[in-house]
Scaffold this active site. Structure first.
Site, PDB file in Angstrom:
ATOM      1  N   LYS A  34      61.282  29.271  14.961  1.00  0.00           N
ATOM      2  CA  LYS A  34      60.068  29.722  14.276  1.00  0.00           C
ATOM      3  C   LYS A  34      60.456  30.500  13.020  1.00  0.00           C
ATOM      4  CE  LYS A  34      57.381  33.353  15.770  1.00  0.00           C
ATOM      5  NZ  LYS A  34      57.028  34.179  14.608  1.00  0.00           N
ATOM      6  N   ASP A  61      55.207  29.774  10.953  1.00  0.00           N
ATOM      7  CA  ASP A  61      54.214  30.739  11.455  1.00  0.00           C
ATOM      8  C   ASP A  61      53.694  31.581  10.288  1.00  0.00           C
ATOM      9  OD1 ASP A  61      52.795  32.568  13.004  1.00  0.00           O
ATOM     10  OD2 ASP A  61      54.581  33.626  13.706  1.00  0.00           O
ATOM     11  N   LYS A  63      50.240  31.702   9.519  1.00  0.00           N
ATOM     12  CA  LYS A  63      48.878  32.163   9.859  1.00  0.00           C
ATOM     13  C   LYS A  63      47.946  32.126   8.646  1.00  0.00           C
ATOM     14  CE  LYS A  63      50.532  35.369  13.473  1.00  0.00           C
ATOM     15  NZ  LYS A  63      51.968  35.475  13.197  1.00  0.00           N
ATOM     16  N   ASP A  66      41.960  31.405   4.622  1.00  0.00           N
ATOM     17  CA  ASP A  66      41.419  31.375   3.256  1.00  0.00           C
ATOM     18  C   ASP A  66      40.242  30.403   3.266  1.00  0.00           C
ATOM     19  OD1 ASP A  66      41.241  31.486   0.375  1.00  0.00           O
ATOM     20  OD2 ASP A  66      43.367  32.007   0.328  1.00  0.00           O
ATOM     21  N   THR A 120      47.394  40.439  18.738  1.00  0.00           N
ATOM     22  CA  THR A 120      47.582  41.305  19.908  1.00  0.00           C
ATOM     23  C   THR A 120      47.649  42.781  19.505  1.00  0.00           C
ATOM     24  OG1 THR A 120      49.912  40.734  19.767  1.00  0.00           O
ATOM     25  CG2 THR A 120      48.648  39.666  21.502  1.00  0.00           C
ATOM     26  N   ARG A 211      64.024  38.540  20.055  1.00  0.00           N
ATOM     27  CA  ARG A 211      65.176  39.406  20.285  1.00  0.00           C
ATOM     28  C   ARG A 211      65.975  39.168  21.560  1.00  0.00           C
ATOM     29  NH1 ARG A 211      61.453  44.269  18.507  1.00  0.00           N
ATOM     30  NH2 ARG A 211      60.018  42.732  19.370  1.00  0.00           N
TER      31      ARG A 211
END
Ligand code: C5P
Length: 233
Positions: A34, A61, A63, A66, A120, A211
């Site tokens: 990603k 990614d 996002k 518009d 989130t 991570r």
């Protein structure tokens, strides 16, 4: 190269060199990768070319959010560069999502288009301040259904939301789930975490892992440990 693996490794690095240094330790037959806003803004399409050249399928990614025509153009640009998956914000609304999905269809792109429902990081008060009176869980479901009705293939969601989205939208609707922490990994700054096997059981179709793999001493060993956990479940 295409893979059956549900694992998507988040290359959250500030430079092309650092991201490729990690990618070179990973096997494109066993995971996807990603690319997010920081890496793409710094390195541009060169990072996509380099990852594709190494055989990786890429989730871009960014996002997008518009007006419909602008988002459709951005999604088309991503697809033209061969990305496996790209995303938009569902809060951009039905027309924005429909026009973007149609653009991919009209050009016969196989790129998956999915949407982010509620970030989130947003709690009830944050939503309220933006004029959304619904509770986050309610808004997630509303936007997941709107995403599906608008012709998109899935959503980014927490594993906690995956089961309900699965029940409402069906198992073919993709559920791409971050916040994954295998038993051996630290939670870091993630609040609501789930193990890889619990997240798959909850209905996730893909797991975004950053991570726990990228900061491991041996990233492929960490990835293998996750595969073992998934295989054993
Ligand atoms: O390192 P870690 O496994 O926490 O990385 C998770 C990845 O998923 C990061 O790229 C993060 O931006 C992304 N993400 C997330 N939570 C969301 C949406 C995306 O952690 N709700």
């Amino acid at each position: 190269m295409t893979t059956e693996s549900p694992l998507i490794i988040a290359l959250d690095y500030p430079s092309l060199d650092a991201a490729l240094c990690m990618a070179d330790q990973l096997d494109p037959a066993r995971c996807r990768v990603k690319v997010g806003k920081e890496l793409f803004t710094r390195s541009g399409p060169a990072i996509l070319e380099a990852l594709h050249g190494r055989g990786f399928e890429v989730f871009l990614d960014l996002k997008f959010h518009d007006i419909p025509n602008t988002v459709a153009g951005a999604v088309q640009a991503a697809a033209e560069q061969g990305v496996w998956m790209v995303n938009v914000h569902a809060s951009g609304g039905r027309r924005m999502m429909e026009v973007a999905a149609k653009r991919l269809q009209d050009h016969n792109f196989s790129t998956h288009l999915i949407a982010v429902t509620v970030l989130t990081s947003m709690q009830a008060e944050d939503l309220n301040e933006t004029g959304v009176v619904a509770m986050p869980e309610e808004q997630v479901m509303r936007l997941a259904m709107l995403t599906q009705q608008s012709g998109l293939g899935g959503v980014v969601c927490s594993a906690q939301e995956a089961a309900q989205i699965n029940a409402q939208c069906g198992s073919d609707f993709l559920k791409v789930t971050p916040g994954i922490r295998p038993g051996f990994a630290a939670a870091n700054d993630q609040q609501r975490i789930m193990t890889p096997s619990d997240a798959m059981r909850a209905g996730s179709s893909h797991l975004v892992v950053g991570r726990p793999v990228t900061q491991a001493k041996d990233p492929m060993m960490a990835l293998a440990a996750i595969e073992t956990e998934l295989g054993a479940s």
